[in-house]
Design an enzyme around this catalytic site. Structure first.
Site, PDB file in Angstrom:
ATOM      1  CD  GLU B 101      -1.200  -1.827   2.652  1.00 46.27           C
ATOM      2  OE1 GLU B 101      -0.909  -1.332   3.561  1.00 46.27           O
ATOM      3  OE2 GLU B 101      -1.765  -3.303   2.741  1.00 46.27           O
ATOM      4  CG  ASP B 210       7.924  -2.244 -17.016  1.00 43.29           C
ATOM      5  OD1 ASP B 210       7.565  -2.175 -18.292  1.00 43.29           O
ATOM      6  OD2 ASP B 210       7.204  -2.430 -15.966  1.00 43.29           O
TER       7      ASP B 210
END
Lengths: 197, 873
Positions: B101, B210
């Site tokens: 989170e 990425d």
């Protein structure tokens, strides 16, 4: 046998065969299992009886490792992982407590501050112990394992012997020698540090 | 201290401890032979031993570790808010995902706002991974580059591990591109800023791997930040080899990310090779093209085609909307996108130089040159004023390859991959066993039709049948976002079906329900379940798909049950079961002649029997007829198209028609692992090795536990310059480690080793294969290797054995061709090859790429045969 048991057994084998990635994959599996068991105990037994770390590791082993395919090396490796997890947990905890005390920020760890343990006589500076143990492992991996299993993993000498596939006498002797070395490192007495690394 | 020194000390310590304390000093004096350091060392340890008392005799409160463990673990995000980690007080949650989170927090020491990313506990307890994470986070933090998201701190508190990062306000480049293509100047500025950031990481050996618009953040104040060094790893010395291995694993097993990021992958990444700095340049080039045109340059309708386009297709003409764009821009982009990494810009700096040139060449018309990494204020305000200021905090670096499988998904609607566990026969009622399998298969089939949903193949999930299941463990093992579990139980004349869908990220239940379905109406089970899941996941299915779903299940319950039973049996190994399955499917069709699925199943059944238990000339025409009938009833059945494709390639040798059918099947169901696998086999035969590898990789991704999806096939069966025996052997050894009983892996490894002239090991592997599955194919392989290794007598014996087998078994004609090829008896080998061709044996299609026939290639008869097959290469 659960699928994770098959998995753990397989990974242990891979690790034994030298695949370091297997260890990366094993850690979380073992951790999850240890955590699950610990949580279950803690929710069931709110007070009184406490869950012993050694018992927890033994239970996790029974649940996670496929007995069909067991070789003692698997057992050794499994217990080593579990004990390493416990070591990390305790050391992290000590470090966090220490950081909280200092208001955080300082990453340098002062030895002798983070204290863990109820009995003042056996109070040990876990952070210093952790560091000393890492140094020990560079020259004598086996002694380091034994300390991890017995001290952090809470296993008895007998259980440690079984986990490592060594005689109990060997374990006891190794333990004494490792303990002497660590004690000297931590007490800072007469240590010949000049030739360290 | 070095280990050998320590051993000496250790031994002396032992010896001294064995003696009474009074004798120790004298003993050491003698034993140390004047080495005083040594003696002092041992003495100080003995002294420590004497003084150590009960030092560490007692475990740190023997239950403490266990208690810490029990307290760690799943955290209630609500309870995290207000909590202080280190000196960071968590204020509100910004987002959550599989990797943990992210909270907005306040740094109590410095008073500033930060973002705190809390790692999930299973990562936090993973020392190796954690230290790698820490190392990499530190490497990134040490850069402190304006174009790279800053990491301030990193810590652990009672099992909670967190990273502290700068809190950014703004939007991602993805958000920006969605609104409209960018003016060339703005695009080039952003690109320059990224190149700047990358050149600093590349200099430290950190490759991002990425780069995509989702990972580029445009801040409100006009800054550009590269985020998420997610799969980046530090390239250095010995970690290199490990890294490749790891990447191979990522490529083959890591879902979602592969698919999600596929449009920006470099050719070397697609091939699963080492991706260095030029790989990031390629991704950056893709992104620059997309910023200018609004389109991903290599995006095609399926993942396989996209991967193939990355490997093969040249960049189309860029249709820039702006006339003012410099002509050289096109050249720069093309140089980024060269297939061969050596032809690209070799560093981000080189690219930056060319980009700056572009700007300065047109600078005369610009009033003000913004600094790289800082876009002019005017441009910011020219953005739509209404754009939403998203406060996004970011995750850096999770270099934890395998564990980094899950990407953000906070709502169930983001679930894009799912594993359907075999439905459990709750009462172990033998009468409904086939129904459990059938319902599982139907649910998989139906979910596969959902757009953008990756559904694992049945052969993979079947491994979990009858095992106590923990959905989270399974989900992580299979790297899917959700796991569907269910069970069936008979209740009088009804069937009680219960199913639940678990979110792997946090173990939450996404959906759960129970149904009571009359036994006479089990056919509706799957559509009921699928509808419920679809609506829960917010999946939209078009009415066309809905219709297809309904059509797929026969309305005739009896026919449906026969169908399920039939499909169950055709998937079993033995001939007897296979034949039984075919018969049941025929019964199903008799009950309901409009049951298209039953026809498709029948086609599959015949194909499964072909070549193994039934001559292709018998089985394949039947498979074709059944598939044709299925398509007549329902032209959208991907399974039937796939079988038809296989018949056209493996039996008709009609390459063009076959490819059309393969593509049609994959278009209708991109999740059909069987079709990907067979298409890969077809491409292998065509010598289109790179594309074949892509198909095998996709197939492995959809069906990770199925051993037959190995890319070893195209590495071995390839036109000679493309062969990679080393890679094939590596892949096969990996495969064997996890599937020691997969005979074909041993068999193929044996053949690979023979090409490497390791004949002893080769025969060993082939014998292993033969031991596991007593197939003439492996016997022929042994004969081939014996001949090849100069043991013609042994080969002759094997030949005799093989001929004996013909009495009881269907021995493929091709087997004899292999054996004679090993003996260099071209005439005989080609005779048998011609026979194999006449009888349409399926492996004949591989002859043009099969290393075993290399020595026949000069023979005019062999060439004539190849001509006849019209391979076109």
């Amino acid at each position: 046998m659960t699928s994770s048991a098959a998995n753990v057994t397989r990974l242990l084998l891979d690790w034994r065969n030298g695949d370091q990635h297997a260890l990366d994959a094993l850690m979380p599996l073992v951790y999850d299992e240890l955590r699950t068991i610990a949580k279950r105990y803690m929710s069931r037994e709110r007070s009184g009886h406490t869950l012993q770390t050694g018992a927890l590791i033994n239970e996790a082993y029974l649940r996670l490792v496929d007995k069909q395919d067991v070789v003692w090396q698997n057992r050794t490796h499994f217990f080593a992982i579990a004990a390493r997890i416990m070591r990390n947990l305790l050391v992290d905890h000590a470090r966090a407590k220490q950081m909280a005390k200092r208001g955080g920020g300082a990453l340098q760890v002062s030895l002798n501050e983070a204290l863990v343990g109820g009995d003042p006589e056996v109070t040990v500076d876990l952070l210093a112990l952790d560091q000393a143990l890492s140094r020990l492992s560079e020259v004598d991996e086996r002694k380091c394992r034994i300390i991890e299993l017995r001290f952090f993993g809470g296993l008895s000498a007998e259980e440690t012997a079984e986990a490592l596939g060594l005689s109990e006498i060997t374990i006891k002797r190794e333990w004494l020698k490792a303990r002497a070395w660590l004690f000297r490192e931590l007490s800072g007495a007469e240590a010949v540090h000049g030739e360290e690394e | 201290m070095n280990p050998s020194r320590w051993q000496k000390i250790d031994r002396l310590l032992d010896a001294a401890m064995d003696r009474p304390p009074s004798e120790r000093a004298a003993f050491l004096l003698e034993a140390c032979e004047g080495d005083n350091d040594l003696r002092h060392e041992v003495e100080s340890l003995l002294d420590a031993h004497d003084r150590s008392g009960t030092f560490i005799e007692q475990s740190p409160s023997s239950s403490m570790a266990a208690e810490l463990l029990g307290e760690s673990g799943e955290r209630d995000p609500q309870r995290m808010i207000g909590r202080t980690l280190g000196h960071y007080q968590l204020r509100s949650m910004l987002g959550a995902g599989g990797m943990g989170e992210v909270y907005a927090a306040k740094d109590l020491n410095l008073g500033r706002e930060v973002a705190v990313k809390v790692l999930p506990p299973h990562l936090a307890a993973h020392p190796e991974a954690l230290s790698r994470f820490r190392r990499e986070a530190m490497a990134v933090a040490a850069l402190s580059h304006p174009n790279i998201l800053a990491i301030h701190d990193f810590g652990t508190e009672t099992g909670v591990t967190y990273a502290v990062m700068e809190l950014l306000k703004g939007e991602t480049l993805r958000d920006r591109i969605i609104r409209s293509p960018l003016p060339w100047r703005e695009a080039v500025d952003i690109c320059l800023a990224i190149a700047d950031g990358l050149s600093s990481t590349h200099a430290k050996g950190i490759i991002h791997r990425d780069i995509k618009p989702e990972n580029i953040f445009l801040t409100e104040s006009g800054g550009v930040k590269i985020l998420d060094f997610g799969i980046a790893r530090v390239v250095s010395g010995d970690s290199y080899q490990r890294e490749t291995l790891l990447n191979d694993q990522i490529q083959t097993t890591r879902p979602g990310t592969l698919m999600g990021t596929i449009g920006y992958m470099s050719p070397e990444q697609v091939r699963g090779e080492i991706a260095d700095a030029p790989s990031d340049i390629f991704s950056l080039g893709c992104m620059l093209a997309e910023m200018l045109t609004g389109k991903k340059p290599f995006l095609r309708s399926t993942a396989a085609e996209t991967m193939a386009a990355i490997l093969r297709d040249e960049l189309p003409e860029l249709s820039l909307t702006e006339k003012a764009a410099p002509a050289d821009l096109d050249r720069v982009i093309r140089k980024c996108l060269r297939k061969n990494p050596a032809e690209r810009y070799q560093s981000a700096e080189d690219l930056a130089i060319d980009l700056k040139d572009l700007i300065s060449n047109t600078a005369t018309i610009m009033h003000q040159l913004p600094q790289p990494g800082q876009r002019a204020e005017a441009r910011i305000s020219s953005r739509k004023p209404a754009w939403i200021v998203a406060i996004i905090a970011l995750v850096v670096a999770l270099s934890l390859a395998g564990l980094a499988a899950w990407r953000y998904f906070s709502t169930p609607a983001d679930i894009t991959s799912i594993a359907v566990m075999p439905f459990v026969n709750a009462d172990a009622d033998p009468e409904i066993e086939y129904l459990c399998d059938g319902v599982t298969e139907q649910v998989i089939g139906a979910l596969s039709q959902v757009p953008k949903m990756r559904v694992l193949a049945k052969s993979t999930v079947a491994r979990y049948k009858d095992k106590p299941l923990d959905p989270l463990t399974i989900g992580r093992e299979l790297r899917v976002m959700a796991v569907l579990m269910g069970n069936l139980r008979r209740a009088g004349n009804d069937m009680a079906v219960s199913a639940e869908l678990v979110n792997v990220a946090d173990g939450s239940l996404l959906w759960k329900d129970q149904y009571l379905i009359p036994l006479t109406d089990v056919a509706s089970t799957q559509s009921v379940i699928i509808r419920a899941i679809s609506s829960r996941l917010g999946l939209t299915s078009t009415s066309d798909q809905q219709q297809r779903l309904d059509r797929n299940s026969s309305r005739n319950s009896e026919s449906y049950q026969l169908y399920l039973k039939g499909v169950y049996f055709i998937q079993q190994e033995s001939e007897e079961d296979g034949m039984k399955g075919v018969k049941l499917l025929e019964d199903a069709i008799r009950q309901d002649p409009t049951n298209a699925m039953a026809y498709a199943g029948l086609a599959q059944g015949y194909f499964n029997l072909s070549n193994v238990y039934m001559p292709p000339a018998v089985a394949m025409p039947k498979a074709r007829a059944a598939a044709g009938k299925a398509l007549e009833l329902d032209s959208t059945l991907a399974d039937a198209h796939a079988i038809l494709a296989v018949v056209k390639s493996h039996y008709d040798y009609d390459w063009i028609a076959a490819e059309t059918s393969y593509r049609r099947a994959l278009e209708l169901n991109p999740n059909n692992a069987f079709a990907h696998n067979m298409y890969g086999y077809f491409l292998t035969a065509m010598g289109r090795t790179e594309e074949a590898i892509v198909e095998y990789r996709i197939s492995a991704e959809l069906d990770p536990l199925s051993p037959s999806t190995t890319v070893a096939w195209p590495y071995y069966f390839a036109p000679s310059p493309k062969r990679r025996f080393d890679k094939a052997a590596h892949e096969l050894r990996q495969l064997i480690r996890y599937n020691p009983d997969f005979p074909a892996a041993h068999g193929l490894l044996g053949l690979v080793l023979a090409e490497q002239k390791n004949y002893d090991e080769s025969v060993k592997e082939l014998r292993m294969a033969l031991k596991i599955a007593d197939s003439p194919w492996f016997l022929a392989g042994i004969g081939y290797v014996q001949g090849r290794s100069g043991k013609p007598d042994d080969a002759d014996q094997t030949l005799t054995a093989l001929k004996l087998r013909e009495k009881d078994d269907h021995v493929q004609t091709l087997s004899f061709a292999y054996l004679y090829a090993g003996l260099d008896d071209s005439a005989q080998a080609i005779d048998w090859l011609e026979k194999a061709f006449e009888s349409h044996e399926e492996e004949v299609i591989l002859i043009n790429v099969d290393p075993k026939f290399d020595r026949l290639r000069g023979d005019p008869r062999f060439q004539a045969l190849v001509q006849k097959m019209r391979f076109g290469f």
